[in-house]
Design an enzyme around this catalytic site. Structure first.
Site, PDB file in Angstrom:
ATOM      1  N   SER A 140     -55.789 -72.678 -20.553  1.00 51.70           N
ATOM      2  CA  SER A 140     -55.166 -73.126 -21.796  1.00 51.70           C
ATOM      3  C   SER A 140     -54.036 -74.121 -21.481  1.00 51.70           C
ATOM      4  CB  SER A 140     -54.655 -71.911 -22.581  1.00 51.70           C
ATOM      5  OG  SER A 140     -54.253 -72.249 -23.878  1.00 51.70           O
ATOM      6  N   ARG A 210     -47.216 -66.005 -34.924  1.00 52.37           N
ATOM      7  CA  ARG A 210     -48.137 -65.319 -34.030  1.00 52.37           C
ATOM      8  C   ARG A 210     -49.454 -65.003 -34.727  1.00 52.37           C
ATOM      9  NH1 ARG A 210     -49.902 -64.987 -28.992  1.00 52.37           N
ATOM     10  NH2 ARG A 210     -50.496 -62.889 -28.347  1.00 52.37           N
ATOM     11  N   ASP A 309     -65.130 -70.857 -27.822  1.00 51.55           N
ATOM     12  CA  ASP A 309     -63.729 -71.289 -27.910  1.00 51.55           C
ATOM     13  C   ASP A 309     -63.655 -72.505 -28.825  1.00 51.55           C
ATOM     14  OD1 ASP A 309     -61.131 -72.128 -27.585  1.00 51.55           O
ATOM     15  OD2 ASP A 309     -61.192 -72.208 -25.395  1.00 51.55           O
ATOM     16  N   HIS A 342     -61.172 -68.320 -27.474  1.00 53.76           N
ATOM     17  CA  HIS A 342     -60.234 -68.856 -26.498  1.00 53.76           C
ATOM     18  C   HIS A 342     -59.699 -67.781 -25.549  1.00 53.76           C
ATOM     19  CE1 HIS A 342     -57.504 -71.739 -24.799  1.00 53.76           C
ATOM     20  NE2 HIS A 342     -56.437 -71.048 -25.157  1.00 53.76           N
ATOM     21  N   ASP A 343     -59.548 -66.570 -26.052  1.00 54.33           N
ATOM     22  CA  ASP A 343     -59.026 -65.479 -25.228  1.00 54.33           C
ATOM     23  C   ASP A 343     -59.930 -65.123 -24.060  1.00 54.33           C
ATOM     24  OD1 ASP A 343     -56.591 -65.030 -26.357  1.00 54.33           O
ATOM     25  OD2 ASP A 343     -57.160 -63.249 -27.493  1.00 54.33           O
TER      26      ASP A 343
END
Length: 376
Positions: A140, A210, A309, A342-343
């Site tokens: 990232s 968040r 992602d 993405h994680d």
């Protein structure tokens, strides 16, 4: 590690008398050829792997990747994790005292960029006597730093490993970041960035920021599988509450993540880091040509992306690959079909881990071959 000499930033400002927190894992060999730098993403730190004494829940953010016998094997490599300037985990940042005023920097802390972080990391490497890294690696935002290393200090790394990253943010990504920043900036407890003096924290703003960010880290399929349209504490007799509280499991999950984040992360740090994400664009100084930006690189590359992602999509990784191939660089590209969005770069997908392990196996063979040639 403390630095007294000022660091000139891309903005034109200078940061003097600053400290960088770092951790190391493994042993640096005699010729200092086995050093690996791990660059962290938005809410991570220098604590890459392992546990702190008497803190069993303090696992490093990439503990599944880095350690003895793991893909980045610390029985072989000397791994360094550095907390970036502006962060809230020990390196000099907005919550620290500005020596010019005697008060916390707050919003007066200068805006920093990916390139500024890399310049500071290079200074720390100098202090450790490391002239060239076996590899610089990150996922990232950390991948942006690894890519910047290969551009700014081409002679100081042999391999560049960029995972789930991008050569620049899309307009959509910049938009998500700005929404998150506005949530913080408009929180009454933000107090223009000087909330430290008032003994408050803009928790509501951090919480919303968040929540927005976390949505972008997950794929639609992963979110559907985990939560779907499940009602919170649902039973046969439960129905909608017809209000604006928590009805669905996904709402509860996001609020939990937001609450937890607001307890440990600094609001000014969040603003700084998301702006650094927005500004990263090495092609900008070359008329928009990424190929030109990578022209003077020397490293070999591993570029990895994940099929689901949508924040840093595989298309963005392929842009990097194409620009490198146009410059006749050695590139290994892996696109992993993983459901986690993405994680995924933080998770234990067996194929992904095998790819990284195999690539570091090659790096280690190079180290061994170099020693054998020296001995001969």
């Amino acid at each position: 590690m403390h630095f007294a000499e000022p660091l000139r930033l891309q903005s034109g400002a200078a940061l003097g008398d600053y400290t960088l927190m770092y951790e190391t894992y493994g042993t640096l060999n005699a010729d200092r050829s086995n050093a690996v730098l791990i660059c962290h993403a938005l809410n991570a730190s220098h604590h890459v792997a392992g546990h702190y004494a008497n803190e069993p829940k303090s696992a490093g953010w990439w503990d599944n990747m880095v350690g003895p016998g793991k893909p980045v094997d610390t029985d072989r490599f000397f791994v360094i994790g550095i907390n970036n300037l502006g962060s809230c985990f020990g390196s000099t940042g907005p919550m620290h005292v500005n020596p010019d005023t005697g008060k916390p920097y707050g919003a007066a802390f200068p805006v920093v960029t990916v390139e500024d972080w890399v310049a500071a990391q290079a200074r720390l490497a100098d202090r450790l006597g490391i002239d060239c890294f076996a590899a610089v690696m990150g996922g990232s935002l950390g991948g942006m730093q690894a890519l910047a290393w290969s551009i700014m200090f081409p002679q100081r790394l042999r391999h560049c490993i960029v995972i789930a990253s991008t050569p620049k943010l899309s307009a959509q990504n910049i938009a998500f970041n700005d929404v998150a920043r506005q949530a913080i900036l408009t929180d009454p407890d933000y107090r223009g960035g000087d909330f430290y003096e008032y003994g408050v924290v803009p928790k509501n703003g951090l919480k919303v920021a968040r929540m927005v960010g976390h949505i972008t880290y997950l794929s639609n399929d992963d979110m559907a599988e985990k939560f779907g349209r499940k009602l919170r504490n649902a039973s046969e007799n439960d129905d909608y509450k017809f209000g604006f509280g928590v009805d669905f499991e996904i709402e509860s999950y996001l609020r939990y993540q937001g609450d937890k984040f607001s307890e440990y992360f600094d609001a000014n740090t969040y603003l700084l880091i998301t702006k650094a994400l927005d500004y990263f664009d090495p092609a900008r100084e070359h008329g928009g040509s990424l190929e030109k930006a990578l022209e003077n690189t020397r490293a070999q590359y591993l570029i990895a992306s994940f099929s689901t992602d949508w924040r840093f999509s595989p298309e963005r990784s392929r842009e990097i690959v194409q620009a490198l191939l146009a410059n006749r660089r050695k590139v290994t590209y892996a696109e992993v079909d993983a459901p986690h969005g993405h994680d995924a770069f933080l998770l234990d997908d067996a194929r992904y881990m095998s790819i990284v392990r195999a690539y570091y196996g090659r790096i280690w063979e190079e180290c061994v071959d170099a020693k054998a040639k020296e001995a001969a």
